[in-house]
Design a protein around this motif. Structure first.
Motif, short mmCIF file in Angstrom:
data_model
loop_
_atom_site.label_atom_id
_atom_site.label_comp_id
_atom_site.label_asym_id
_atom_site.label_seq_id
_atom_site.Cartn_x
_atom_site.Cartn_y
_atom_site.Cartn_z
N ILE A 1 -20.66 -3.53 5.99
CA ILE A 1 -20.07 -2.84 7.14
C ILE A 1 -20.55 -1.40 7.14
CG2 ILE A 1 -18.01 -4.29 7.27
CD1 ILE A 1 -16.51 -2.10 5.74
N ASP A 2 -20.44 -0.76 8.29
CA ASP A 2 -20.90 0.62 8.39
C ASP A 2 -19.77 1.63 8.21
OD1 ASP A 2 -23.71 0.00 9.27
OD2 ASP A 2 -22.61 -0.95 10.92
N ALA A 3 -18.57 1.23 8.59
CA ALA A 3 -17.43 2.14 8.52
C ALA A 3 -16.13 1.35 8.54
CB ALA A 3 -17.47 3.11 9.70
N THR A 4 -15.03 2.04 8.29
CA THR A 4 -13.71 1.42 8.35
C THR A 4 -12.65 2.46 8.64
OG1 THR A 4 -12.05 0.13 7.12
CG2 THR A 4 -13.42 1.64 5.83
N LEU A 5 -11.68 2.09 9.45
CA LEU A 5 -10.49 2.92 9.60
C LEU A 5 -9.41 2.20 8.83
CD1 LEU A 5 -9.41 4.93 12.70
CD2 LEU A 5 -7.75 4.09 11.04
N ILE A 6 -8.97 2.81 7.74
CA ILE A 6 -8.20 2.09 6.73
C ILE A 6 -7.08 2.96 6.17
CG2 ILE A 6 -9.61 2.81 4.75
CD1 ILE A 6 -9.58 -0.17 3.86
N PRO A 7 -5.94 2.36 5.82
CA PRO A 7 -4.84 3.15 5.25
C PRO A 7 -5.11 3.51 3.79
CG PRO A 7 -4.23 0.85 5.28
CD PRO A 7 -5.56 0.95 6.00
N GLU A 8 -4.42 4.51 3.33
CA GLU A 8 -4.53 4.89 1.93
C GLU A 8 -3.83 3.85 1.04
OE1 GLU A 8 -6.46 6.74 0.82
OE2 GLU A 8 -6.61 8.68 1.76
N PRO A 9 -4.30 3.70 -0.20
CA PRO A 9 -5.23 4.56 -0.93
C PRO A 9 -6.69 4.15 -0.83
CG PRO A 9 -4.35 2.95 -2.42
CD PRO A 9 -3.71 2.66 -1.08
N TRP A 10 -7.00 3.19 0.06
CA TRP A 10 -8.34 2.61 0.09
C TRP A 10 -9.41 3.63 0.46
CZ3 TRP A 10 -8.32 -1.94 -2.16
CH2 TRP A 10 -7.12 -2.66 -2.18
N GLY A 11 -9.10 4.52 1.40
CA GLY A 11 -10.08 5.53 1.79
C GLY A 11 -10.40 6.46 0.63
N THR A 12 -9.36 6.89 -0.06
CA THR A 12 -9.54 7.77 -1.22
C THR A 12 -10.34 7.06 -2.31
OG1 THR A 12 -7.51 9.03 -0.80
CG2 THR A 12 -8.33 9.02 -3.06
N GLN A 13 -10.07 5.77 -2.52
CA GLN A 13 -10.80 5.03 -3.55
C GLN A 13 -12.29 4.92 -3.22
OE1 GLN A 13 -8.94 1.37 -4.72
NE2 GLN A 13 -10.64 0.73 -6.03
N ASN B 1 0.82 -1.21 0.00
CA ASN B 1 0.00 0.00 0.00
C ASN B 1 0.85 1.26 0.00
OD1 ASN B 1 0.41 0.89 2.79
ND2 ASN B 1 -0.81 -0.88 3.38
N ILE B 2 0.24 2.37 -0.34
CA ILE B 2 0.94 3.62 -0.61
C ILE B 2 1.60 4.21 0.63
CG2 ILE B 2 0.50 6.02 -1.29
CD1 ILE B 2 -1.37 4.94 -3.42
N THR B 3 1.14 3.85 1.81
CA THR B 3 1.74 4.41 3.01
C THR B 3 3.19 3.96 3.18
OG1 THR B 3 0.75 2.61 4.31
CG2 THR B 3 -0.44 4.70 4.23
N HIS B 4 3.64 3.02 2.34
CA HIS B 4 5.03 2.57 2.36
C HIS B 4 5.76 3.11 1.12
CE1 HIS B 4 4.64 -0.42 5.71
NE2 HIS B 4 3.38 -0.16 5.43
N ALA B 5 5.35 4.28 0.67
CA ALA B 5 5.86 4.88 -0.55
C ALA B 5 7.39 5.01 -0.62
CB ALA B 5 5.21 6.24 -0.77
N GLY C 1 -1.77 8.71 7.34
CA GLY C 1 -2.13 8.12 6.06
C GLY C 1 -3.32 7.18 6.17
N ALA C 2 -3.99 7.19 7.34
CA ALA C 2 -5.21 6.38 7.51
C ALA C 2 -6.39 7.31 7.76
CB ALA C 2 -5.04 5.41 8.68
N VAL C 3 -7.56 6.88 7.34
CA VAL C 3 -8.77 7.71 7.48
C VAL C 3 -9.93 6.85 7.98
CG1 VAL C 3 -8.12 9.38 5.70
CG2 VAL C 3 -9.33 7.31 5.04
N LEU C 4 -10.91 7.51 8.58
CA LEU C 4 -12.15 6.82 8.98
C LEU C 4 -13.20 7.10 7.92
CD1 LEU C 4 -13.74 5.17 11.11
CD2 LEU C 4 -14.49 7.35 12.08
#
Length: 349
Positions: free
Chosen positions: A196-208, A49-53, A124-127
């Motif tokens: 699911i109702d929500a997720t706290l997930i690293p990028e780029p998944w939140g942006t997608q 994932n992108i957080t290891h850019a 780099g993670a979002v809810l």
């Protein structure tokens, strides 16, 4: 005959002395001149994932190879989650790489045979909440199901801290928030299907998810605890054995990491292409450059490491039961974070 025997003894003694003198060079301690003179393989662990850019850029631009030298072969091993990575590091399957502090700290407390040597990315993670979930505030998560990439992950720790801030509890029923583990790709599907109702997930998944219109970002990366996003999400770690035997190569990896961070900052457009090259190499699939760009905007690429943030997250892991046989009061990570080599590399610049 006597003269011949005397001559042979002299030759043997001379060879013994020369061998003894030469032995010190052939078994030179790690980090000394010539310690990497013979060909070796460095096993480098990376995530998909992108957080290891920075690791991607360092591989694609050849920074690792340049700093390691021509006599070193790099073997790249990719991982889907931090628990697998940390286990591989602790058992000697890999030598070094980048991972999240959550699972690596959990493993370190058990094995105590590797350490943090540099930062790579903070935040780099979002809810993300589902499009029709009706969730407009963190407090609305009561009775809801929230996905995280894996149990004990850095993302789960951030989620637990976020829930604590809102006065919410993690439970197995509707009286609190239910946490389930799903791989990011599976979480994307679950969000599409409203499982699911929500997720706290690293990028780029939140942006997608945001770009697809199946979810919206309720808490952006710079509001995720601890430190409002300025916490280590990706750190460089190395095994104690590798540090002992090849301290020079660990410093070389740190130097390559610093070069990659600098490149991302100064040449972002070229960096996006490098990241995409490595993503395709690791996953077999390229990513839209605009998605990479948007995702990286939610990361703080840096070599800085906050020991305090790692300790705070470790305490959450203890309370959640991921770190056992130790209490918050007896937690000691003084030897886990060792930035001496990072400081040496920076001072050599």
């Amino acid at each position: 005959m006597k003269k011949l025997i005397t001559t042979l003894v002299s030759v043997v003694l001379t060879m013994t002395v020369l061998t003894a003198c030469g032995g010190k060079n052939s078994e030179a301690p790690s980090g000394s001149e010539g310690s990497s003179s013979k060909a070796i393989t460095v096993r480098l662990g990376v995530f998909k994932n992108i957080t290891h850019a920075p690791s991607y850029v360092a591989l694609d631009k050849g920074y690792f190879q340049k700093e390691f030298g021509d006599n070193v072969k790099i073997e790249v091993l990719s991982f889907d989650n931090g628990s697998e990575f940390s286990t591989a590091l602790a058992t000697g399957e890999i030598d070094l790489g980048t991972v999240g502090p959550g699972p690596s700290t959990n493993q370190y407390v058990k094995s105590k045979n590797f350490r943090v040597v540099s930062g790579s990315n903070n935040g780099g993670a979002v809810l993300v909440v589902g499009k029709d979930s009706g969730i407009t505030d963190v407090k609305d998560l009561v009775g809801k199901t929230v996905a995280i990439p894996t149990k004990g992950s850095t993302n789960e720790i951030s989620l637990r801290l976020l829930l604590q801030q809102a006065g919410l509890k993690v439970t197995d029923d509707s009286t609190g928030v239910q946490i389930i583990a799903r791989a990011p790709a599976d979480t994307l599907i679950a969000m599409r299907q409203k499982e699911i109702d929500a997720t706290l997930i690293p990028e780029p998944w939140g942006t997608q998810m945001e770009q697809e219109g199946i979810g919206s970002i309720l808490v952006d990366w710079n509001k995720i605890p601890p430190n409002n996003g300025d916490y280590p999400l990706s750190i460089m770690v190395a095994s104690d054995k590798f540090i002992k035997e090849h301290r020079d190569l660990v410093k070389a990896a740190i130097k390559a990491n610093l070069q990659a961070i600098d490149f991302i900052e100064k040449s972002p457009d070229e960096a996006y292409a490098s990241i995409n090259n490595q993503l395709k190499e690791l996953t077999g699939k390229a990513m839209d450059v605009e998605l990479i760009k948007a995702a990286l905007a939610r990361c703080h690429i840096t070599s800085d490491v906050s020991k305090e943030a790692i300790e705070e997250m470790a305490k959450v892991s203890i309370e959640a039961g991921y770190i056992k046989d130790i209490t918050v009061d007896t937690l000691d990570l003084s030897e886990f974070v060792d930035l001496s080599m990072l400081e040496e590399v920076k001072s050599e610049k």
